[in-house]
Design a protein around this motif. Sequence first.
Motif, short mmCIF file in Angstrom:
data_model
loop_
_atom_site.label_atom_id
_atom_site.label_comp_id
_atom_site.label_asym_id
_atom_site.label_seq_id
_atom_site.Cartn_x
_atom_site.Cartn_y
_atom_site.Cartn_z
N SER A 57 0.84 -1.21 0.00
CA SER A 57 0.00 0.00 0.00
C SER A 57 0.87 1.25 0.00
N TYR A 58 1.97 1.24 0.75
CA TYR A 58 2.87 2.41 0.78
C TYR A 58 3.58 2.59 -0.56
N GLN A 59 3.98 1.50 -1.16
CA GLN A 59 4.65 1.61 -2.45
C GLN A 59 3.71 2.20 -3.51
N ARG A 60 2.45 1.77 -3.47
CA ARG A 60 1.48 2.29 -4.43
C ARG A 60 1.20 3.77 -4.18
N ALA A 61 1.08 4.14 -2.91
CA ALA A 61 0.85 5.55 -2.57
C ALA A 61 2.05 6.40 -2.98
N ALA A 62 3.25 5.93 -2.68
CA ALA A 62 4.46 6.70 -3.00
C ALA A 62 4.59 6.90 -4.51
N ALA A 63 4.28 5.86 -5.28
CA ALA A 63 4.34 6.00 -6.74
C ALA A 63 3.35 7.05 -7.22
N SER A 64 2.18 7.10 -6.61
CA SER A 64 1.17 8.10 -7.00
C SER A 64 1.63 9.51 -6.65
N PHE A 65 2.22 9.68 -5.47
CA PHE A 65 2.71 11.01 -5.08
C PHE A 65 3.91 11.42 -5.94
N ASP A 66 4.80 10.48 -6.23
CA ASP A 66 5.95 10.77 -7.07
C ASP A 66 5.53 11.27 -8.45
N ALA A 67 4.44 10.71 -8.95
CA ALA A 67 3.99 11.05 -10.31
C ALA A 67 3.59 12.51 -10.44
N LEU A 68 3.34 13.19 -9.33
CA LEU A 68 2.98 14.60 -9.38
C LEU A 68 4.18 15.49 -9.68
N GLY A 69 5.38 14.97 -9.45
CA GLY A 69 6.59 15.71 -9.82
C GLY A 69 6.95 16.85 -8.89
N CYS A 70 6.46 16.83 -7.65
CA CYS A 70 6.83 17.86 -6.68
C CYS A 70 7.25 17.18 -5.38
N PRO A 71 7.98 17.87 -4.51
CA PRO A 71 8.37 17.27 -3.24
C PRO A 71 7.14 16.89 -2.41
N TRP A 72 7.28 15.82 -1.63
CA TRP A 72 6.19 15.41 -0.75
C TRP A 72 6.77 14.71 0.47
N VAL A 73 6.01 14.78 1.55
CA VAL A 73 6.38 14.12 2.80
C VAL A 73 5.14 13.49 3.40
N TRP A 74 5.34 12.52 4.26
CA TRP A 74 4.21 11.91 4.96
C TRP A 74 4.57 11.68 6.41
N LEU A 75 3.55 11.49 7.22
CA LEU A 75 3.73 11.15 8.62
C LEU A 75 2.68 10.10 8.97
N PRO A 76 2.92 9.31 10.02
CA PRO A 76 2.02 8.19 10.29
C PRO A 76 0.77 8.57 11.07
N GLY A 77 -0.31 7.84 10.76
CA GLY A 77 -1.53 7.89 11.55
C GLY A 77 -1.70 6.58 12.29
N ASN A 78 -2.81 6.43 12.97
CA ASN A 78 -3.00 5.24 13.80
C ASN A 78 -3.11 3.95 13.00
N HIS A 79 -3.54 4.01 11.74
CA HIS A 79 -3.63 2.80 10.92
C HIS A 79 -2.30 2.47 10.23
N ASP A 80 -1.36 3.35 10.28
CA ASP A 80 -0.10 3.14 9.60
C ASP A 80 0.85 2.25 10.41
#
Length: 245
Positions: free
Chosen positions: A57-80
């Motif tokens: 799930s993280y790999q799929r999300a990261a690929a989607s965010f990467d495709a936007l072509g801008c910097p991005w960061v994430w932080l964990p929630g309770n389900h992570d």
Amino acid sequence: MLIVQLSDSHLSADPTRRYRDVDADTRLTSMLARVSRYQPDLIVVSGDVSDDGSSASYQRAAASFDALGCPWVWLPGNHDHPATMSQVRALESVIHSSGWQILLLNTWIEGEEGGRLGEAQRAQLEAQLASDTSPALIVLHHPPVSVDTDWMNEIGLEDREAFWAVLGRYDHVQAVLCGHIHHEMTCLHRGVPVMSVPAIAAQFVPDRPDFAVDACAPGGFRLIRLSMEGMRQPRLSTRVEYVPV
């Protein structure tokens, strides 16, 4: 500087698995298509990226965010699952840009729906605010204030009073962003704006004593523009954009 806050995509290892009867992957794709129109300088994802903490799930999300072509960061929630998350993309704690500092906090507690910063992280937050007086934007998953939903207040930030005790000693915190509550909220707490954002996935119904999902409510994201004006005065403007189901 234009920041987009996204939250609560709740992806799973199996992309066909639904989250509360919602196609989470399709929702994420639609959301990012709308986000891409704004060409943000930074995307901040405020937790519950995954619903099952899986690497896929993280790999799929990261690929989607990467495709936007801008910097991005994430932080964990309770389900992570932070350790798995960080294997796909590091969990950053501080970002400096355009004269601002963006502080990313980890409120995850293993096996719990609620959140906690803990003494060590609160000490790190205090040290950062004491050493750097540039305007600060703080992002965490669990809301550090009471919200309009009784059951959600039971699973918010456990050590919120200690968190606000730290912030109360500094006057350069400009706003706090959170996720977790699956709908928009804005309030002023001890002089600091606190704002949540609609979920990418399903929205929860506010103003109810018990849990309920609004299957028809749109998801959304928050646009935050940060700038420094005359005499180096910080300026923050924000709004939520909704994306229909």
